[in-house]
Design a protein around this motif. Structure first.
Motif, PDB file in Angstrom:
ATOM      1  N   GLN A   1      -6.691 -10.672   1.863  1.00  0.00           N
ATOM      2  CA  GLN A   1      -7.541  -9.458   1.821  1.00  0.00           C
ATOM      3  C   GLN A   1      -7.393  -7.531   2.117  1.00  0.00           C
ATOM      4  O   GLN A   1      -7.114  -7.235   1.573  1.00  0.00           O
ATOM      5  N   PHE A   2      -6.814  -7.897   3.287  1.00  0.00           N
ATOM      6  CA  PHE A   2      -5.898  -6.830   4.065  1.00  0.00           C
ATOM      7  C   PHE A   2      -4.376  -6.477   3.542  1.00  0.00           C
ATOM      8  O   PHE A   2      -4.365  -5.449   3.052  1.00  0.00           O
ATOM      9  N   ILE A   3      -4.509  -7.062   3.103  1.00  0.00           N
ATOM     10  CA  ILE A   3      -3.132  -7.132   1.906  1.00  0.00           C
ATOM     11  C   ILE A   3      -3.322  -6.007   0.701  1.00  0.00           C
ATOM     12  O   ILE A   3      -2.489  -5.192   0.484  1.00  0.00           O
ATOM     13  N   PRO A  47      -0.811   0.219  -2.430  1.00  0.00           N
ATOM     14  CA  PRO A  47      -0.580   2.337  -2.569  1.00  0.00           C
ATOM     15  C   PRO A  47      -2.020   2.572  -3.769  1.00  0.00           C
ATOM     16  O   PRO A  47      -2.695   3.071  -3.644  1.00  0.00           O
ATOM     17  N   SER A  48      -1.957   1.436  -4.811  1.00  0.00           N
ATOM     18  CA  SER A  48      -2.985   1.336  -5.852  1.00  0.00           C
ATOM     19  C   SER A  48      -5.087   0.572  -5.140  1.00  0.00           C
ATOM     20  O   SER A  48      -5.492   0.961  -5.847  1.00  0.00           O
ATOM     21  N   SER A  49      -4.738   0.893  -3.862  1.00  0.00           N
ATOM     22  CA  SER A  49      -6.678   0.150  -3.751  1.00  0.00           C
ATOM     23  C   SER A  49      -7.120   1.217  -3.832  1.00  0.00           C
ATOM     24  O   SER A  49      -6.741   2.078  -3.169  1.00  0.00           O
ATOM     25  N   ASN A  92       6.081 -11.059   0.666  1.00  0.00           N
ATOM     26  CA  ASN A  92       6.188 -10.645  -0.951  1.00  0.00           C
ATOM     27  C   ASN A  92       4.844  -9.476  -0.734  1.00  0.00           C
ATOM     28  O   ASN A  92       4.196  -8.500  -1.840  1.00  0.00           O
ATOM     29  N   ALA A  93       4.419  -8.705   0.616  1.00  0.00           N
ATOM     30  CA  ALA A  93       3.486  -7.844  -0.183  1.00  0.00           C
ATOM     31  C   ALA A  93       4.161  -6.051  -0.608  1.00  0.00           C
ATOM     32  O   ALA A  93       5.708  -6.342   0.296  1.00  0.00           O
ATOM     33  N   ILE A  94       3.179  -5.777  -0.894  1.00  0.00           N
ATOM     34  CA  ILE A  94       3.616  -4.294  -0.974  1.00  0.00           C
ATOM     35  C   ILE A  94       2.612  -2.973  -0.446  1.00  0.00           C
ATOM     36  O   ILE A  94       1.841  -3.096  -1.035  1.00  0.00           O
ATOM     37  N   LEU A  95       2.637  -2.567   0.205  1.00  0.00           N
ATOM     38  CA  LEU A  95       1.947  -1.612   0.806  1.00  0.00           C
ATOM     39  C   LEU A  95       2.375  -0.110   0.889  1.00  0.00           C
ATOM     40  O   LEU A  95       3.428   0.053   0.407  1.00  0.00           O
ATOM     41  N   TYR A  96       1.398   0.493   1.316  1.00  0.00           N
ATOM     42  CA  TYR A  96       1.703   1.916   0.885  1.00  0.00           C
ATOM     43  C   TYR A  96       2.943   2.630   1.100  1.00  0.00           C
ATOM     44  O   TYR A  96       2.269   4.098   0.850  1.00  0.00           O
ATOM     45  N   LEU A  98       6.375   2.955   3.450  1.00  0.00           N
ATOM     46  CA  LEU A  98       7.622   2.597   3.356  1.00  0.00           C
ATOM     47  C   LEU A  98       7.785   1.978   4.926  1.00  0.00           C
ATOM     48  O   LEU A  98       8.521   0.787   5.152  1.00  0.00           O
ATOM     49  N   GLU A  99       7.665   2.221   5.527  1.00  0.00           N
ATOM     50  CA  GLU A  99       7.620   2.370   7.267  1.00  0.00           C
ATOM     51  C   GLU A  99       6.775   1.061   7.096  1.00  0.00           C
ATOM     52  O   GLU A  99       6.862   0.251   8.142  1.00  0.00           O
ATOM     53  N   GLN A 100       5.455   1.280   7.093  1.00  0.00           N
ATOM     54  CA  GLN A 100       4.410  -0.322   7.073  1.00  0.00           C
ATOM     55  C   GLN A 100       5.463  -1.238   6.489  1.00  0.00           C
ATOM     56  O   GLN A 100       5.300  -2.361   7.392  1.00  0.00           O
ATOM     57  N   THR A 101       5.783  -1.511   5.499  1.00  0.00           N
ATOM     58  CA  THR A 101       6.426  -2.462   4.711  1.00  0.00           C
ATOM     59  C   THR A 101       7.932  -2.616   5.806  1.00  0.00           C
ATOM     60  O   THR A 101       7.583  -3.671   5.934  1.00  0.00           O
ATOM     61  N   ARG A 102       8.561  -2.034   6.520  1.00  0.00           N
ATOM     62  CA  ARG A 102       9.970  -2.463   7.084  1.00  0.00           C
ATOM     63  C   ARG A 102       9.315  -3.504   8.926  1.00  0.00           C
ATOM     64  O   ARG A 102       9.432  -3.932   9.011  1.00  0.00           O
ATOM     65  N   CYS A 103       8.222  -1.946   8.974  1.00  0.00           N
ATOM     66  CA  CYS A 103       7.310  -3.254   9.974  1.00  0.00           C
ATOM     67  C   CYS A 103       6.783  -4.478   9.965  1.00  0.00           C
ATOM     68  O   CYS A 103       6.370  -4.595  10.841  1.00  0.00           O
ATOM     69  N   LEU A 104       5.940  -4.313   8.961  1.00  0.00           N
ATOM     70  CA  LEU A 104       5.949  -5.983   8.308  1.00  0.00           C
ATOM     71  C   LEU A 104       6.707  -7.173   8.237  1.00  0.00           C
ATOM     72  O   LEU A 104       6.611  -7.902   8.843  1.00  0.00           O
TER      73      LEU A 104
END
Length: 155
Positions: free
Chosen positions: A90-92, A97-99, A131-135, A137-143
């Motif tokens: 649910q957090f993901i 971005p579209s959340s 598989n996470a698509i985050l809002y 790019l920095e957070q995606t790299r961190c994950l």
């Protein structure tokens, strides 16, 4: 016979025998008038479709009632790690971005990382992070680095 779980109903409730569906339990519930306790003015026909604890637990997770599901799992001895996994999913979703979820995504991301630390299933954590698509790019790299660190520490 043994008690699977208890359900609070009004004192004027009665089970109805149903031979058509043994998985579904039906009962009548009498509702008293507003100022009276003597007369019943409404009858409700209710059914318990998911009467097994496992099915009810899954339903709570599908409805994102995580706190209730966690206490339910503890009470019936079910796997409470499934609650953390569902909460992480649910957090993901909120971090996409579209959340239309909570606005403070940085705090939500920190909560996600803390939650992922609690989950012992490294395969699940890595797959979720991959598989996470985050809002951002920095957070995606961190994950992804977090998943890499968890994978390296498990070997």
């Amino acid at each position: 016979m043994k008690v699977k779980y208890k359900l609070k109903t009004s004192p004027a409730s009665y089970l109805v025998a149903s031979a058509s569906s043994p998985e579904q339990e039906i009962f009548l519930e009498g509702v008293h008038a507003a100022n009276q306790t003597e007369f019943i003015d409404t009858l409700r026909l209710k059914a318990i479709v998911e009467s097994l604890p496992d099915l009810r637990f899954d339903r709570l997770l599908r409805r994102n009632k995580f706190d209730e599901a966690e206490s339910f799992a503890k009470h019936y001895g079910l796997d409470s790690s499934l609650v953390d996994k569902a909460r992480a999913k649910q957090f993901i979703k909120y971090l996409q971005p579209s959340s239309i979820g909570p606005n403070n995504k940085d705090t939500l991301f920190a909560d996600l990382l803390a939650l992922l630390d609690k989950i012992c299933d490294v395969g699940f954590v890595c797959e979720l992070c991959e598989n996470a698509i985050l809002y951002n790019l920095e957070q995606t790299r961190c994950l992804l680095k977090y998943a890499q660190g968890r994978l390296n520490s498990s070997h």
